[in-house]
Design a protein around this motif. Structure first.
Motif, mmCIF file in Angstrom:
data_model
loop_
_atom_site.group_PDB
_atom_site.id
_atom_site.type_symbol
_atom_site.label_atom_id
_atom_site.label_comp_id
_atom_site.label_asym_id
_atom_site.label_seq_id
_atom_site.Cartn_x
_atom_site.Cartn_y
_atom_site.Cartn_z
ATOM 1 N N SER A 9 -3.066 -23.813 -10.471
ATOM 2 C CA SER A 9 -3.494 -25.102 -11.032
ATOM 3 C C SER A 9 -2.578 -26.242 -10.598
ATOM 4 C CB SER A 9 -3.548 -25.020 -12.560
ATOM 5 O OG SER A 9 -2.246 -24.775 -13.090
ATOM 6 N N GLN A 10 -1.372 -25.912 -10.111
ATOM 7 C CA GLN A 10 -0.443 -26.952 -9.658
ATOM 8 C C GLN A 10 -0.701 -27.383 -8.220
ATOM 9 O OE1 GLN A 10 3.479 -25.313 -10.254
ATOM 10 N NE2 GLN A 10 3.148 -24.940 -12.441
ATOM 11 N N LEU A 11 -1.543 -26.626 -7.514
ATOM 12 C CA LEU A 11 -1.819 -26.927 -6.109
ATOM 13 C C LEU A 11 -3.041 -27.831 -5.984
ATOM 14 C CD1 LEU A 11 -1.314 -23.345 -4.632
ATOM 15 C CD2 LEU A 11 0.280 -25.260 -4.506
ATOM 16 N N PRO A 12 -3.058 -28.703 -4.994
ATOM 17 C CA PRO A 12 -4.215 -29.601 -4.820
ATOM 18 C C PRO A 12 -5.430 -28.851 -4.295
ATOM 19 C CG PRO A 12 -2.650 -29.879 -3.016
ATOM 20 C CD PRO A 12 -2.003 -28.949 -4.003
ATOM 21 N N LEU A 16 -7.821 -22.598 -7.744
ATOM 22 C CA LEU A 16 -8.240 -21.563 -8.691
ATOM 23 C C LEU A 16 -9.760 -21.420 -8.694
ATOM 24 C CD1 LEU A 16 -7.368 -19.533 -10.850
ATOM 25 C CD2 LEU A 16 -7.544 -21.375 -12.547
ATOM 26 N N GLU A 17 -10.450 -22.533 -8.626
ATOM 27 C CA GLU A 17 -11.914 -22.494 -8.563
ATOM 28 C C GLU A 17 -12.375 -21.784 -7.287
ATOM 29 O OE1 GLU A 17 -15.536 -25.685 -7.898
ATOM 30 O OE2 GLU A 17 -13.785 -26.320 -9.089
ATOM 31 N N GLY A 18 -11.687 -22.049 -6.174
ATOM 32 C CA GLY A 18 -12.023 -21.389 -4.923
ATOM 33 C C GLY A 18 -11.802 -19.882 -4.976
ATOM 34 N N LEU A 19 -10.714 -19.470 -5.637
ATOM 35 C CA LEU A 19 -10.421 -18.051 -5.797
ATOM 36 C C LEU A 19 -11.532 -17.371 -6.590
ATOM 37 C CD1 LEU A 19 -8.411 -15.633 -5.577
ATOM 38 C CD2 LEU A 19 -7.387 -16.468 -7.711
ATOM 39 N N ARG A 20 -11.955 -17.990 -7.659
ATOM 40 C CA ARG A 20 -12.988 -17.387 -8.507
ATOM 41 C C ARG A 20 -14.358 -17.420 -7.821
ATOM 42 N NH1 ARG A 20 -10.448 -19.733 -14.208
ATOM 43 N NH2 ARG A 20 -8.936 -18.001 -14.422
ATOM 44 N N ARG A 21 -14.581 -18.423 -6.998
ATOM 45 C CA ARG A 21 -15.820 -18.456 -6.215
ATOM 46 C C ARG A 21 -15.838 -17.300 -5.208
ATOM 47 N NH1 ARG A 21 -15.697 -23.456 -5.379
ATOM 48 N NH2 ARG A 21 -14.635 -23.428 -3.356
ATOM 49 N N ALA A 22 -14.690 -17.031 -4.578
ATOM 50 C CA ALA A 22 -14.590 -15.899 -3.654
ATOM 51 C C ALA A 22 -14.804 -14.581 -4.393
ATOM 52 C CB ALA A 22 -13.230 -15.914 -2.963
ATOM 53 N N ASP A 23 -14.277 -14.496 -5.623
ATOM 54 C CA ASP A 23 -14.470 -13.275 -6.417
ATOM 55 C C ASP A 23 -15.941 -13.077 -6.779
ATOM 56 O OD1 ASP A 23 -12.319 -11.583 -6.775
ATOM 57 O OD2 ASP A 23 -11.356 -12.876 -8.263
ATOM 58 N N SER A 24 -16.654 -14.167 -6.986
ATOM 59 C CA SER A 24 -18.077 -14.064 -7.295
ATOM 60 C C SER A 24 -18.853 -13.507 -6.100
ATOM 61 C CB SER A 24 -18.620 -15.450 -7.675
ATOM 62 O OG SER A 24 -20.015 -15.407 -7.906
ATOM 63 N N ILE A 25 -18.500 -13.957 -4.908
ATOM 64 C CA ILE A 25 -19.136 -13.436 -3.692
ATOM 65 C C ILE A 25 -18.782 -11.965 -3.505
ATOM 66 C CG2 ILE A 25 -19.240 -13.656 -1.178
ATOM 67 C CD1 ILE A 25 -18.580 -16.656 -1.577
ATOM 68 N N LEU A 26 -17.522 -11.630 -3.769
ATOM 69 C CA LEU A 26 -17.061 -10.251 -3.654
ATOM 70 C C LEU A 26 -17.819 -9.346 -4.624
ATOM 71 C CD1 LEU A 26 -15.101 -8.068 -2.638
ATOM 72 C CD2 LEU A 26 -13.415 -8.928 -4.285
ATOM 73 N N ALA A 27 -18.002 -9.793 -5.862
ATOM 74 C CA ALA A 27 -18.717 -8.993 -6.861
ATOM 75 C C ALA A 27 -20.160 -8.757 -6.438
ATOM 76 C CB ALA A 27 -18.666 -9.692 -8.217
ATOM 77 N N SER A 28 -20.789 -9.787 -5.893
ATOM 78 C CA SER A 28 -22.171 -9.651 -5.433
ATOM 79 C C SER A 28 -22.266 -8.644 -4.299
ATOM 80 C CB SER A 28 -22.690 -11.021 -4.983
ATOM 81 O OG SER A 28 -24.018 -10.936 -4.524
ATOM 82 N N LEU A 295 10.785 -21.031 -6.490
ATOM 83 C CA LEU A 295 9.894 -21.298 -5.363
ATOM 84 C C LEU A 295 9.071 -22.553 -5.585
ATOM 85 C CD1 LEU A 295 8.553 -17.677 -4.692
ATOM 86 C CD2 LEU A 295 10.339 -18.911 -3.441
ATOM 87 N N LYS A 296 8.856 -23.276 -4.511
ATOM 88 C CA LYS A 296 7.958 -24.423 -4.511
ATOM 89 C C LYS A 296 6.762 -24.057 -3.645
ATOM 90 C CE LYS A 296 7.531 -29.324 -3.369
ATOM 91 N NZ LYS A 296 8.188 -30.509 -2.737
ATOM 92 N N PHE A 297 5.640 -23.779 -4.293
ATOM 93 C CA PHE A 297 4.461 -23.308 -3.571
ATOM 94 C C PHE A 297 3.791 -24.462 -2.833
ATOM 95 C CE2 PHE A 297 5.118 -20.060 -6.767
ATOM 96 C CZ PHE A 297 4.916 -18.890 -6.033
ATOM 97 N N GLN A 298 3.538 -24.245 -1.547
ATOM 98 C CA GLN A 298 2.867 -25.240 -0.710
ATOM 99 C C GLN A 298 1.348 -25.042 -0.711
ATOM 100 O OE1 GLN A 298 4.994 -27.654 0.996
ATOM 101 N NE2 GLN A 298 6.250 -26.665 -0.568
ATOM 102 N N ARG A 299 0.938 -23.803 -0.661
ATOM 103 C CA ARG A 299 -0.488 -23.493 -0.637
ATOM 104 C C ARG A 299 -0.679 -22.022 -0.978
ATOM 105 N NH1 ARG A 299 1.329 -25.166 4.115
ATOM 106 N NH2 ARG A 299 1.758 -23.621 5.737
ATOM 107 N N ALA A 300 -1.871 -21.697 -1.412
ATOM 108 C CA ALA A 300 -2.233 -20.318 -1.732
ATOM 109 C C ALA A 300 -3.231 -19.817 -0.699
ATOM 110 C CB ALA A 300 -2.848 -20.237 -3.123
#
Length: 512
Positions: A9-12, A16-28, A295-300
């Motif tokens: 949630s701290q990353l631009p 998190l929404e993208g991760l859950r969207r990928a999980d939805s495709i994976l589940a399907s 750590l300072k996270f740049q991207r996930a």
């Protein structure tokens, strides 16, 4: 709020929404309810006119082959659903592999040097309870995708290539003399570079579930005290959640990239990407000996890669050729992507050039450009040995112990055996030596792995292993065959050259 939710949630960019969207495709995909697209149709009428020699759908990696074909003088159009640009995260590869970009006249020496933004040595292979193996010049180069793709894009346009951005692929009609895409663009040949989830690939596979999956999560972060070496394949935990966890780490231009990945089947009960990200953040402090708050996270980073035994994919349609991840031309142990495209770039450029020049654009003729490769098929047994079935019970240390033993033997056999394997290339002599030394020195380790992989997979592997040796023998005859092939017509040469390529790449003899 979980640690994953807190970090992402701290990353631009709604990560998190993208991760859950990928999980939805994976589940399907796992549940087998992904709809099968119907984007390819056939029409027996001839097109009135055909504007381009080649249209490529999927620009991120399609620009590589598009630029290469434009250099050869073909009229090429490239369709990209968004803006053609590279991601921020570097692509890791070896310097020697990048030489093809100079050989095909895609980059100058200066441009190639500028595209490389990180370089390190050595890299480590290590498994819990085993010795560390260190290698040099394997995946030790970080290429800036933004610079590379922009440079290729400008060269492509200067060569007369046509780029259509914000133009997603919708459908294609195959005619006897060409293809018509999106009811607008016509060409003699369509190259599908849209990746694992290409609608053309999905239609060709008719909704078949993957035979296996590789799930990967990670991040690029700053704050690490040590960032001068890398990890190619490392495990420091035993089986957890019915998975063996593997790690990679590379220095990046703005931090250190670390990945956690695992191989598994496509059962719905398996870990989600969000579950795996939870595990990644839980174990990262132990892996890198650092606290999360340092750590300072740049991207996930996250994704999943489906793999099919029936690969590379050969479509049933004329004038359509899948390339890169669309074709599944990487092994089930590989992430595919840039490295797989680079490996086959010269072969595909020459082969497509000959196909266009000799009008060999039928499904049967194009299938020879994505042939059966024993060097890929034998790796399915390795994938089985590095994973465990959903309800299977094996000793929690078994996979780590096996890999420790195997890599220790490969290290003893030396660089010619170890380095090709780490670059996803399997060769008959190296594999045979490794099997013999491992079997003789650790017979119980080999015996214990048989119930894990199963007899069917073992017998299937023996077939591909035998073919690996046969392909190596056939390719050794190529110097003898060359004078004969040169005496043939261009059309006959096309077929002989494809067989030579199949033997070369199918035996891992493309590794230099």
């Amino acid at each position: 709020m979980s640690l994953t939710e807190e970090v992402l949630s701290q990353l631009p960019g709604n990560v998190l929404e993208g991760l859950r969207r990928a999980d939805s495709i994976l589940a399907s995909l796992r549940n087998g309810n992904t709809p099968v697209p119907q984007v390819v149709t056939e029409n027996q009428n001839h097109l009135d006119a055909v504007e381009w020699d080649v249209i490529i759908c999927g620009g991120t990696l399609g620009i590589l082959i598009g630029c290469a074909l434009a250099v050869q003088g073909f009229k090429v159009a490239l369709l990209e659903r968004g803006i053609l640009r590279g991601r921020e995260q570097e692509w890791n590869i070896s310097r020697k592999e990048l030489a093809v970009l100079r050989e095909l006249d895609l980059l100058t020496d200066e441009e190639l040097a500028t595209s490389i933004v990180t370089e390190y040595n050595p890299a480590r292979v290590s498994f819990q309870g085993g010795t560390e193996v260190w290698v040099e010049d394997v995946l030790n180069i970080g290429v800036d995708p933004g610079y590379l793709l922009e440079t290729l894009k400008q060269k492509f346009l200067k060569l007369g290539g046509n780029l259509f951005e914000n133009t997603p692929f919708i459908d294609v009609i195959v005619h006897p003399n060409g293809v018509k895409i999106n009811q607008q663009f016509t060409a003699r040949l369509l190259l599908d570079a849209m990746g694992h989830f290409s609608p053309i690939t999905q239609q060709a596979r008719q909704g078949k579930k993957p035979d296996a999956l590789c799930l990967v999560v990670g991040s690029c972060a700053q704050g690490f005290s040590e960032n001068t070496t890398g990890d190619l394949l490392l495990s420091f935990t035993n089986l957890q959640n019915q998975c063996q966890y593997f790690w990679e780490a590379f220095p990046a231009k703005d931090g250190r990239t670390t990945y956690l990945f695992t191989y598994l089947d496509a059962e719905p009960q398996r870990l989600t990407l969000e579950n795996l990200f939870d595990e990644y953040l839980r174990l990262l402090p132990e892996y890198q000996d650092i606290k999360i708050n340092q750590l300072k996270f740049q991207r996930a980073l996250f994704g999943f890669f489906p793999t099919y035994r029936q690969s590379p994919l050969q479509t049933p349609w004329n004038r359509i050729l899948p390339i890169g991840d669309s074709s599944g031309s990487q092994s089930p142990l590989s992430f595919g992507g840039f490295g797989a495209m680079i490996r086959h770039l010269r072969r595909l450029t020459i082969g497509i050039t000959e196909a266009l020049q000799t009008q060999q654009l039928s499904a049967q003729a194009l299938a020879l450009l994505q042939p059966y490769q024993p060097s890929l098929s034998v790796t399915w047994l390795f994938q089985k040995a590095m994973s465990v079935k959903l309800n299977q019970t094996i000793p929690p240390t078994q996979i780590n112990h096996l890999l420790s033993v195997v890599f220790a033997q490969m290290e003893k056999l030396g660089t010619p055996v170890l380095k090709p394997f780490l670059q996803d290339i399997v060769q008959f002599p190296a594999l045979t030596q490794t099997l013999l030394k491992t079997g003789l020195s650790h017979p119980l380790v080999v015996a214990n792995i048989l119930p894990q992989v199963g007899l069917f997979n073992l017998f299937d592997w023996l077939l591909h292993y035998s073919n690996l040796g046969i392909y190596a023998a056939l390719f050794s005859l190529s110097p003898i065959l060359e004078p004969f092939i040169k005496s043939l017509s261009p059309t006959q040469q096309y077929y002989w050259h494809r067989w030579l390529d199949a033997w070369k790449f199918g035996s891992g003899s493309d590794y230099e």
